[in-house]
Write an enzyme that holds these catalytic residues in place. Structure first.
Site, mmCIF file in Angstrom:
data_model
loop_
_atom_site.group_PDB
_atom_site.id
_atom_site.type_symbol
_atom_site.label_atom_id
_atom_site.label_comp_id
_atom_site.label_asym_id
_atom_site.label_seq_id
_atom_site.Cartn_x
_atom_site.Cartn_y
_atom_site.Cartn_z
ATOM 1 N N ASP A 277 -39.713 18.459 14.473
ATOM 2 C CA ASP A 277 -38.631 18.253 15.442
ATOM 3 C C ASP A 277 -37.523 19.251 15.177
ATOM 4 O O ASP A 277 -36.634 18.989 14.381
ATOM 5 C CB ASP A 277 -38.135 16.813 15.324
ATOM 6 C CG ASP A 277 -37.065 16.467 16.344
ATOM 7 O OD1 ASP A 277 -36.871 17.242 17.295
ATOM 8 O OD2 ASP A 277 -36.418 15.420 16.174
ATOM 9 N N GLU A 316 -29.238 20.067 20.043
ATOM 10 C CA GLU A 316 -30.026 19.112 20.824
ATOM 11 C C GLU A 316 -29.845 17.718 20.260
ATOM 12 O O GLU A 316 -29.717 16.739 20.993
ATOM 13 C CB GLU A 316 -31.507 19.514 20.794
ATOM 14 C CG GLU A 316 -32.393 18.701 21.745
ATOM 15 C CD GLU A 316 -32.905 17.385 21.160
ATOM 16 O OE1 GLU A 316 -33.424 16.563 21.932
ATOM 17 O OE2 GLU A 316 -32.770 17.165 19.933
ATOM 18 N N GLU A 317 -29.847 17.627 18.926
ATOM 19 C CA GLU A 317 -29.833 16.306 18.288
ATOM 20 C C GLU A 317 -28.544 15.542 18.566
ATOM 21 O O GLU A 317 -28.518 14.315 18.490
ATOM 22 C CB GLU A 317 -30.055 16.448 16.770
ATOM 23 C CG GLU A 317 -31.413 17.043 16.380
ATOM 24 C CD GLU A 317 -32.605 16.153 16.742
ATOM 25 O OE1 GLU A 317 -32.420 15.128 17.410
ATOM 26 O OE2 GLU A 317 -33.732 16.516 16.354
ATOM 27 N N ASP A 345 -40.737 19.055 22.937
ATOM 28 C CA ASP A 345 -39.960 18.439 21.859
ATOM 29 C C ASP A 345 -40.471 17.048 21.519
ATOM 30 O O ASP A 345 -39.733 16.191 21.067
ATOM 31 C CB ASP A 345 -38.470 18.394 22.247
ATOM 32 C CG ASP A 345 -37.598 17.858 21.118
ATOM 33 O OD1 ASP A 345 -37.989 17.991 19.948
ATOM 34 O OD2 ASP A 345 -36.531 17.290 21.412
#
Lengths: 457, 457
Positions: A277, A316-317, A345
């Protein structure tokens, strides 16, 4: 088998009776591309690319030196690869949060340190309180949680439906709870807690614990044991930072202003290596474009007429921030337009069965054309279906604008992926032989065709 | 399928053509017993028994207060249950070793703390040295490991064949190595290292690391990176302690001096809860005997003619010490003799397929009779075969003496079990519905028949 049959019948129903040569004519070149990436000189390179990245820099958490160095190194490599328009774009004002040495300790009915990971945004705290163990938000109405630490030991019912518990701080702080511990959002955890977003701006500490220990607390609670927990949390928000999206492309030979977008995200959580990830997504998208570039050197059929661009998003997280910032920055660009968007993803895995899909947002006509592309991939022996899904992750803004969009969801993306997701176990070992190659090959074919047809998807 | 077919053909070959009524006559009562434990009032009690034990006391490491308290509590429960001859027997002079706060840190090519668990017996140390990463003992001859830390990143080829690497300290210390790090003896580890025995008396520190990080070090080494590791080990041997085996039984009504032995071990490592290894074995053996006792209250067919004894061994993890001590203490007893011995210590799981077996040591004639018992279990719908295996774990001394012996090896005992084995993940969650019941039911039937036939096995 009902889902499988539904997919099958659905595909039949929408399949055009007359072959559309605009897409079918790419079958031969697509199979060459699949051969090259899966079996040829193009195989194995994504694994090398990714393992070099993650072994050299470790996890790539927003605000860390690791992430900055990794971005620098990736860009350097892309320039050496000879891609067009390699550059980064700054994304400002991102919420930095740093993990400290956090302690979660059960002190009654006996002393045991619990394995825990603070949730992104979790504020520091130093407190001891009785725990109330619940399995569902519904149970809050039957319990007074004021002054208590709420423990959620919810059932795993798939990621998207279980995820809300990681955001429980916002709910329970309004009821007077002084902290919240959430069972990892995972089918099981082998003693490894799963972090993630869900506590930014929370006034109370919020941490995830392992599935094993959450269930233990639930059993103790069921037996009527009084459970007291001590929290010593050093993790804390730390202002804002900027980071950078990475962009690179093969410029289209005939219609360069029409852009086919492949994407993944370069940032990760601060645990594990960020291999799964989403290092794997980055490696596969890089491999897809690199293979097209290599083949184009000797065979003009692989030179794309439209531009194929790869984006490695940052932040993104923290809530898909990098991708959205890019979209907002460019939505009024008049010199180019996106004709297709995609993201990988949820595991860059080889499809092992027909539960592997391209999750698609777009019109029925676009889906029919995408289906023809997928059929070329199927003919090669790769099980892959199309499922309609309006949720498109990082490329949501493009989908919302009506641009046909795809999220890659291989069969192992549905459950296996979530054993490793957001944990210290997110290492190269999550991948098996062929995973990165097949993912790369599928997107290379999709991009190759979408970039070369007469009509856009 | 070849193993399955072999088992099947083998079973056919040895199956007597004429039914032996001495065993067959127990089919009805055996199926009643299976019903009672799996579906009736006897179901669910093993899970309760075990979760109470492990949640209340945590892991039960030799020399810990936890183990002493757990033994005390179990004995108290057994007396309340009304079993015969409930008692403990002291086992003296056991090697105590305590885990400290150990640090394994890679300091070159970059700084990263590695997840590690010291191996039983590991001495304290404080040193920094370059690492040599190997995948096989054979590679030692091509490397000078003097003054180095040897890292073994061996392949997993099943537990029994991979286990030798956990004992690598004895080999590499003779070559001048100053420490050894061993990849966990496991198919994968989800960031959770696996401890175990293997360094008692070692002069150099020996620790296990996760599969993920061992493989990372191997990749770095393959790239020619210099790897330097710092070890700060506080774990240390701590003299000797005594502990206690637990014994309880249903005394035989007609031949009390002939003893059918069921066993498991009560001690565990100091990580996890010791639920899988081997709390589950204890819970299942307790459940088997408790069910027989309950049914015998209302139906004399369940009163055993021979004595059925259950042993919960101590100090198994340090090398099967408790069981062997018991054997040696009683081998010259003239008032009783063992007619059957068994152990359950590789997962008290429900058999899901025909790779589930009773691993058997004994004569062909004994195996034929055991096969008739197993066929009664098979008729109930439980897949279970018999495989010949001279290695009998805790009951090895009985097997070596020629007493027919069995080790339970359900299908998930071969690989799934080793994900949890000797780790912080050894919690109740390793078990699924029915696991403890089916294990208990199988041994209840075996004990019921072996204790009541005219001829011994």
């Amino acid at each position: 088998m009902s889902l499988y049959h539904s997919i099958f019948l659905f595909s039949l129903f929408f399949f055009p009776t007359k072959a559309n040569d605009d897409i079918r004519k790419f079958e031969k070149s697509s199979h060459q591309l699949l051969d090259y990436i899966i079996k040829g000189n193009g195989s194995g390179i994504a694994y090398e690319w990714l393992s070099n990245l993650v072994d050299e820099f470790g996890p790539r958490h927003l605000g860390s030196e690791n992430l900055d160095k990794a971005i620098e190194s990736v860009v350097h490599g892309l320039i050496n690869d000879g891609f067009d328009n390699v550059h980064t774009e700054e994304v400002p004002d991102l919420p930095k949060w740093v993990r400290g040495d956090d302690v979660v300790e059960m002190i009654e009915p006996r002393v045991q340190r619990l394995k825990a990971l603070a949730i992104d945004g979790c504020p520091p705290a130093d407190l001891t309180a009785e725990a109330v163990v619940l399995t569902d938000f519904q149970e809050l109405k039957d319990h007074n949680v004021s002054g208590k630490i709420v423990v959620f030991a919810q059932r795993w019912i798939g990621y998207s439906k279980t995820l809300k518990y990681r955001r429980a701080a916002y709910t329970v702080q309004e009821l007077g709870a002084v902290g919240v511990l959430v069972k990892s959002i995972a089918p099981n955890s082998l003693a490894t807690p799963h972090t993630g977003s869900g506590a930014r701006g929370s006034r109370i500490p919020a941490l995830t614990i392992t599935t094993e220990e959450a269930d233990m607390l639930k059993r103790m609670s069921n037996r009527g044991k009084k459970i007291v927990i001590r929290l010593s949390v050093k993790s804390h928000p730390d202002g804002t930072v900027s980071s950078r999206n990475i962009l690179f492309e093969i410029r289209g030979s005939e219609r360069p202003s029409e852009v086919v977008l492949l994407s993944a995200h370069i940032d990760s959580w601060d645990v594990g290596q960020g291999a799964l990830d989403d290092g794997g997504g980055c490696a596969a998208m890089w491999n897809a474009l690199f293979a097209l570039k290599q083949l184009a050197d000797s065979n003009p059929v692989f030179v794309p007429k439209r531009t194929i661009r790869v984006a490695f998003w940052t932040a993104e997280e923290q809530g898909l921030i990098g991708a959205r910032y890019y979209y907002e920055s460019h939505k009024n660009d008049s010199h180019e337009r996106f004709v297709f968007a995609s993201e990988t993803d949820q595991g860059a895995f080889k499809p092992l069965n027909w539960f592997s899909s391209l999750e698609f947002a777009g019109t029925k006509a676009q889906k029919r054309r995408l289906n023809e592309i997928v059929e070329i991939i199927n003919k090669y022996g790769i099980p892959l279906s199309i499922l309609i899904n309006d949720r498109q992750g990082d490329v949501q803004p493009w989908a919302d604008e009506g641009i046909p969009s795809v999220n890659y969801l291989p069969d192992r993306g549905r459950e296996y992926y979530f054993r490793y997701h957001h944990t210290d176990a997110d290492y190269m070992n999550a991948f098996e032989d062929g995973d990165l190659e097949y993912t790369a090959a599928i997107f290379a074919v999709v991009a190759h065709i979408v970039a070369n047809t007469e009509d856009v998807l």
